[in-house]
Design a protein around this motif. Structure first.
Motif, short mmCIF file in Angstrom:
data_model
loop_
_atom_site.label_atom_id
_atom_site.label_comp_id
_atom_site.label_asym_id
_atom_site.label_seq_id
_atom_site.Cartn_x
_atom_site.Cartn_y
_atom_site.Cartn_z
N VAL A 1 0.83 -1.20 0.00
CA VAL A 1 0.00 0.00 0.00
C VAL A 1 0.87 1.25 0.00
CG1 VAL A 1 -1.72 1.30 1.28
CG2 VAL A 1 -1.87 -1.21 1.18
N LEU A 2 1.94 1.25 0.82
CA LEU A 2 2.85 2.39 0.92
C LEU A 2 4.18 2.07 0.25
CD1 LEU A 2 2.21 3.31 4.67
CD2 LEU A 2 1.10 4.30 2.65
N GLY B 1 9.36 1.04 5.96
CA GLY B 1 8.90 0.96 7.35
C GLY B 1 9.74 1.86 8.23
N ILE B 2 9.55 1.72 9.54
CA ILE B 2 10.30 2.54 10.50
C ILE B 2 10.84 1.63 11.60
CG2 ILE B 2 9.00 4.65 10.08
CD1 ILE B 2 7.36 4.03 12.58
N THR B 3 11.90 2.10 12.26
CA THR B 3 12.47 1.35 13.38
C THR B 3 12.18 2.11 14.68
OG1 THR B 3 14.22 0.46 11.98
CG2 THR B 3 14.57 0.38 14.36
N SER C 1 6.02 -1.33 6.82
CA SER C 1 4.89 -0.46 6.50
C SER C 1 3.62 -1.26 6.18
CB SER C 1 5.26 0.44 5.31
OG SER C 1 5.51 -0.34 4.14
N GLN C 2 3.77 -2.41 5.51
CA GLN C 2 2.59 -3.19 5.17
C GLN C 2 1.92 -3.77 6.42
OE1 GLN C 2 1.28 -3.22 2.22
NE2 GLN C 2 -0.41 -4.61 2.65
#
Length: 291
Positions: A124-125, A129-131, A139-140
């Motif tokens: 989707v994005l 992602g992020i930590t 992100s998913q």
């Protein structure tokens, strides 16, 4: 510790998919007293609809997502009219067999149209992602958790604070009384199938980028979602959500600490333990009493 938190995060996201499909299971069980064994195929169809609109027709992601939801809504109506409605006055067994037949038919139809090769589906994005505190949040998985929370909240508000929701509840509790009160029972059941199909479709679209979109993706999701409905309490809405999340966490933690190849088996081992020591599930009645 960070490894366990990482696995817990992934387990909750995976469990959210089971919870969405299990919620569809429960809504149809409450409305028709029948287990819809094609519920997992709703997820498969939603994912393939997304592949068709996004990859095949090159629609923008958001438009393809809306198109998939509309397609699943129409499919929910057709499924009700073609699989449930003609057998609505029969005992539960012919209807159950009808859903099994529909599942096989749907899988073979998709196989004929899209072929046997799994299809990739974009996240989707675009971001990876992020930590946070040493835990990587893909992100998913974040989207899956966010959408699940939103849908659970929407389902609660819809059923508790809207007139249609209360009519759906009345229909699920006593169809004869609902008819006497002037509630269009057939329409309410049709709405239930539409909503269950949309829930399944969303689950398929969300999990597609992780598992790839394939013919068999619905079957394994359906089996685990059905296990989640029993663990949570057969026919209980809250139990379906809690059972799905719990199953995802158990499966992920056991795969990490014991053995990955047996990942799918842990879910059914958990189901076996619940049936042995708590057959009523976390919130519901005994399965034998419901049958």
């Amino acid at each position: 510790m960070f490894d366990n938190l990482q696995v817990l995060f992934q387990g909750l996201a995976l469990g959210s998919i089971y919870a969405l499909v299990a919620l569809g299971f429960v809504l149809i069980i409450r409305a028709t007293n029948v287990v819809n064994f094609a519920q997992g195929d709703f997820a498969m169809l939603g994912a393939y609809a997304m592949v068709l609109f996004f990859t095949g027709l090159s629609w923008p992601y958001w438009l393809a997502f809306i198109g998939a939801l509309v397609a699943m809504s129409i499919f929910g109506v057709l499924f009700n009219l073609g699989v449930y409605y003609p057998l609505r006055n029969r005992p539960f067994l012919p209807v159950l067999i009808s859903t099994l037949g529909a599942s096989i038919f749907l899988q073979n139809t998709v196989l004929a149209v899209f072929g046997p090769q799994p299809k990739p589906l974009d996240k989707v994005l675009d971001a990876d992602g992020i930590t946070v505190g040493g835990v990587f949040l893909d992100s998913q998985y974040l989207v899956i958790l966010g959408v699940t929370v939103a849908l659970v909240l929407f389902t609660f508000l819809f059923f508790e604070h809207t007139l249609i929701g209360k009519k759906l509840q009345a229909t699920s509790q006593d169809k004869d009384m609902a008819r006497l009160l002037g509630i269009p029972v057939a329409l309410m059941i049709s709405i239930t199938f539409i909503y269950s199909a949309v829930l399944g479709g969303i689950a398929g679209v969300l999990v597609g980028p992780i598992l790839f979109v394939s013919i068999g993706m619905g079957s394994i999701i359906a089996l685990k979602a059905f296990a989640a409905t029993i663990i949570g309490g057969f026919g209980d809405v809250t139990g379906a959500i809690v059972g799905g999340l719990l199953l995802g966490v158990i499966e992920s933690l056991a795969a990490y600490h014991i053995s990955v190849p047996y990942k799918d088996a842990y879910a059914f081992l958990a189901l076996f333990i619940f049936l042995l020591f708590r057959p009523s599930g976390i919130f519901g009645e005994k399965v034998s009493e419901k049958a």
